[in-house]
Every structure is written in structure tokens, then in C-alpha cells.
Scaffold this active site. Structure first.
Site, PDB file in Angstrom:
ATOM      1  N   ASP A   2       0.862  -1.181   0.000  1.00 13.06           N
ATOM      2  CA  ASP A   2       0.000   0.000   0.000  1.00 13.06           C
ATOM      3  C   ASP A   2       0.902   1.236   0.000  1.00 13.06           C
ATOM      4  O   ASP A   2       1.797   1.349  -0.832  1.00 13.06           O
ATOM      5  CB  ASP A   2      -0.956  -0.067   1.202  1.00 13.06           C
ATOM      6  CG  ASP A   2      -1.973   1.065   1.257  1.00 13.06           C
ATOM      7  OD1 ASP A   2      -2.961   1.026   0.499  1.00 13.06           O
ATOM      8  OD2 ASP A   2      -1.768   1.994   2.059  1.00 13.06           O
ATOM      9  N   HIS A  39      -7.005  -6.341  -1.038  1.00 11.21           N
ATOM     10  CA  HIS A  39      -5.964  -5.328  -0.872  1.00 11.21           C
ATOM     11  C   HIS A  39      -4.911  -5.683   0.172  1.00 11.21           C
ATOM     12  O   HIS A  39      -3.773  -5.231   0.080  1.00 11.21           O
ATOM     13  CB  HIS A  39      -6.623  -3.997  -0.483  1.00 11.21           C
ATOM     14  CG  HIS A  39      -5.667  -2.864  -0.378  1.00 11.21           C
ATOM     15  ND1 HIS A  39      -4.929  -2.416  -1.448  1.00 11.21           N
ATOM     16  CD2 HIS A  39      -5.308  -2.077   0.673  1.00 11.21           C
ATOM     17  CE1 HIS A  39      -4.164  -1.393  -1.071  1.00 11.21           C
ATOM     18  NE2 HIS A  39      -4.372  -1.178   0.219  1.00 11.21           N
TER      19      HIS A  39
END
Length: 328
Positions: free
Chosen positions: A103, A305
Site C-alpha cells: 500500500d 488489498h
């Protein structure tokens, strides 16, 4: 099983907390988390990489969890964040190291490798690719504001105090919403997530699903750890990273199209919300031409994610294979 140690260290004008495992003189691997996360996002990688013979360090990056959170928004630019990594590894006595980021940690990892190939042996980015060449002359927040009428989550996160207050009102709900909502286990993300937009009432968490039935990779105890780790700083420090998006874009003119001189690997999930961003699919397809030093992209089916948390065994295997193949 290697125990996870916790330390504080003063680097680059801030005190960083970091978790570590493995022998101090082993080859160093630095793990960089994203938002809203901390060292605990790497709980599965720290012991696994240490058991394979590495010294593994996972800092709470500036603004997050137990580390210092400077008040000035401009203190969270990518040059500051790369500087933290360089200073940390120097204080740890490492001449060379590998760096892995997820991320927001991925841009820091990529930029560290681009800026300091003299220090970085190899780089892995989870969820976020290396930087694409600059397109046009419009900064990213204005681009997303125009595309999504101000509802894209970047724009919301950059409005002073709004997301800060929403996320701090009920941290347990915030972490449950983020971690389940953007995961591959959320049916809304099959086959691909919708754009992460604010709700009609102007809030964000309603975009994500909060469930009482957590997936197997995430427990109530895990949520409790994240909540406790965020007691010191809350969410503002992490949100300040988003508030530097345009500043980073302005600064990036100096290193646009900078070649990657060290081996790299990009790992993602086919249900990762980042993959739904405008231009991402075309960009990922172009990575072999943009960065010949990159190994082929690894796409994990059914993964959302939170790559290293959702699929620790597969991520660990990929990391160990990559690290084993790096030049001595």
C-alpha cells in the site's frame, strides 16, 4: 520460531518504533506498511523470513502507531519517508538491504530503490506498482476530483479533520471496515471492487462493509491489536501522507522515468481495489517495458488489498524465492 522484538530508534529527526526478528548480523529486509496499518501487518512475515536466515525489521512509519507524528503536513513527503528508511538502515549497521512495501509502503520502497541502488539489493511492492511516467500537467488530486466529482477517497482524506474524526470515532469499526471491506473475502469485490468513493452523506466508511463474521485470516484479537497500536497517534499522521499527494507529484518531475537498477517484484490480488483505479490495468501491462529489472507480476486469485495478511503463505513463499535469488 523467532520472537518478535520491539525497539525505538531516533532517525532523520523522528523517533521510530520498529518490530524485528532474526539475528542482528543476518542480511537485512525492511518491511514497510500502508494505511491504516502498522508493524502488525507483517506479523506473518517477520518470523517466517527470520527463520529463513534474515534480519527482518518492520517500522511503524512516521505518523503511524507508536512512532512520532510530526504536526506539519509537509513533513510526510516521499523524500522524508525515503530518508527515514535510509537513516534507519544506517543506524542498524546495514550496508545493503532489501525492501518490501505494501500500500503506501510500496511507493516508499520503490522510491528507496530508485534513489539508492547503492544500498538496496532488491525491492518488492505489494498492491502498488512502481511509478508510471508522468502524464499531462494536472496534479493527481485535481484529476481524481474531476473524474469522481470530489467523491474519490483521496480527496476526502485530504479535507482537514473530516476523515480524522470519522475514523477516530470508533477505531474498532474503522479497522473492521477497512480490513474486511477491501479484502478478497468481501463479495462486493468479486470480480473487481468498485471505485472507493464517499457516501452521499459525505462519509467514507459506509462505502466499506463492516461484518461481524470476520474472514479466517483476521480475528477480533487482530482488530484489538490495531486499535491499541493507534491509541498514541490516531489517524491524522497517516492521512497526512495523502495530503502530500500533489506535493509528491510536483517533486516527482526530478525523477520521472528514473530506471530501476536493482531486481524488483510486483505482487497484487485480482480483487485489490487499487487495480480498479483509472489507468492501472494498462499501466501494469506496460511494467515490463517501463522496468525491465522487474520479475513477472504475481497476481493472487481471490485476494484483495491486504495481500500479506490475506495470503501470508503465498506471499512468504514469493518473498523467500525473490530474496534467495538476489546477488550476494
Amino acid at each position: 520460531m523467532h520472537a518478535i522484538e520491539h525497539h525505538d530508534i531516533r532517525v532523520n529527526g523522528v523517533t521510530l518504533h520498529y518490530a524485528a526478528a532474526g539475528e542482528p548480523d543476518a542480511p537485512l529486509v525492511v518491511l514497510l506498511h500502508g494505511f491504516p496499518e502498522c508493524w502488525y501487518s507483517w506479523r506473518h512475515q517477520l518470523p517466517a523470513l527470520a527463520a529463513a536466515g534474515y534480519r527482518v525489521v518492520a517500522p511503524d512509519q512516521r505518523g503511524f502507531a507508536r512512532s512520532d507524528a510530526p504536526a506539519a503536513v509537509e513533513a510526510y513527503s516521499l523524500p522524508h519517508l525515503v530518508g527515514d528508511v535510509v537513516a534507519l538502515t544506517r543506524e542498524l549497521g546495514a550496508d545493503r538491504f532489501a525492501v518490501v512495501g505494501h500500500d503506501w509502503g510500496a511507493p516508499v520502497a520503490w522510491q528507496t530503490a530508485l534513489f539508492r541502488p547503492d544500498l538496496v539489493r532488491g525491492v518488492v511492492g505489494l498492491s502498488v506498482t512502481p511509478p508510471f511516467p508522468r502524464q499531462g500537467d494536472t496534479p493527481p488530486l485535481a484529476v481524481m476530483d474531476a473524474l469522481f466529482e470530489g467523491r474519490f477517497y483521496w480527496n476526502y482524506f485530504c479535507r482537514p479533520g473530516l476523515a480524522d474524526a470519522e475514523f477516530a470515532a470508533d477505531p474498532a469499526r474503522t479497522f473492521r471496515s477497512f480490513l474486511y471491506g477491501a479484502s478478497g473475502d468481501n463479495p462486493r469485490n468479486d470480480p473487481q471492487p468498485a471505485q472507493p468513493l464517499t457516501q452521499p452523506d459525505g462519509t467514507f466508511l459506509g462505502h466499506l462493509d463492516d461484518t461481524k463474521d470476520l474472514p479466517a485470516w483476521l480475528s477480533d484479537a487482530d482488530i484489538a491489536v490495531f486499535v491499541a497500536e493507534y491509541e498514541k497517534n490516531g489517524f491524522t499522521g497517516g492521512l497526512n501522507w495523502y495530503r502530500n499527494l500533489d506535493r509528491n507529484w510536483e517533486l516527482s518531475a526530478a525523477w520521472d522515468r528514473l530506471p530501476l537498477l536493482v531486481p524488483g517484484r510486483y505482487i497484487t490480488g485480482d480483487r485489490d481495489l487499487v487495480g480498479s483505479f483509472p489507468g492501472m490495468q494498462e499501466g501494469v501491462a506496460a511494467l515490463p517495458l517501463l522496468y525491465p529489472a522487474l520479475q513477472p507480476t504475481l497476481t493472487l486469485p481471490g485476494c484483495g488489498h491486504w495481500t500479506q495478511q490475506e495470503r501470508p503463505a503465498e506471499v512468504n513463499a514469493a518473498l523467500l524465492e525473490f530474496l534467495a535469488g538476489l546477488p550476494a
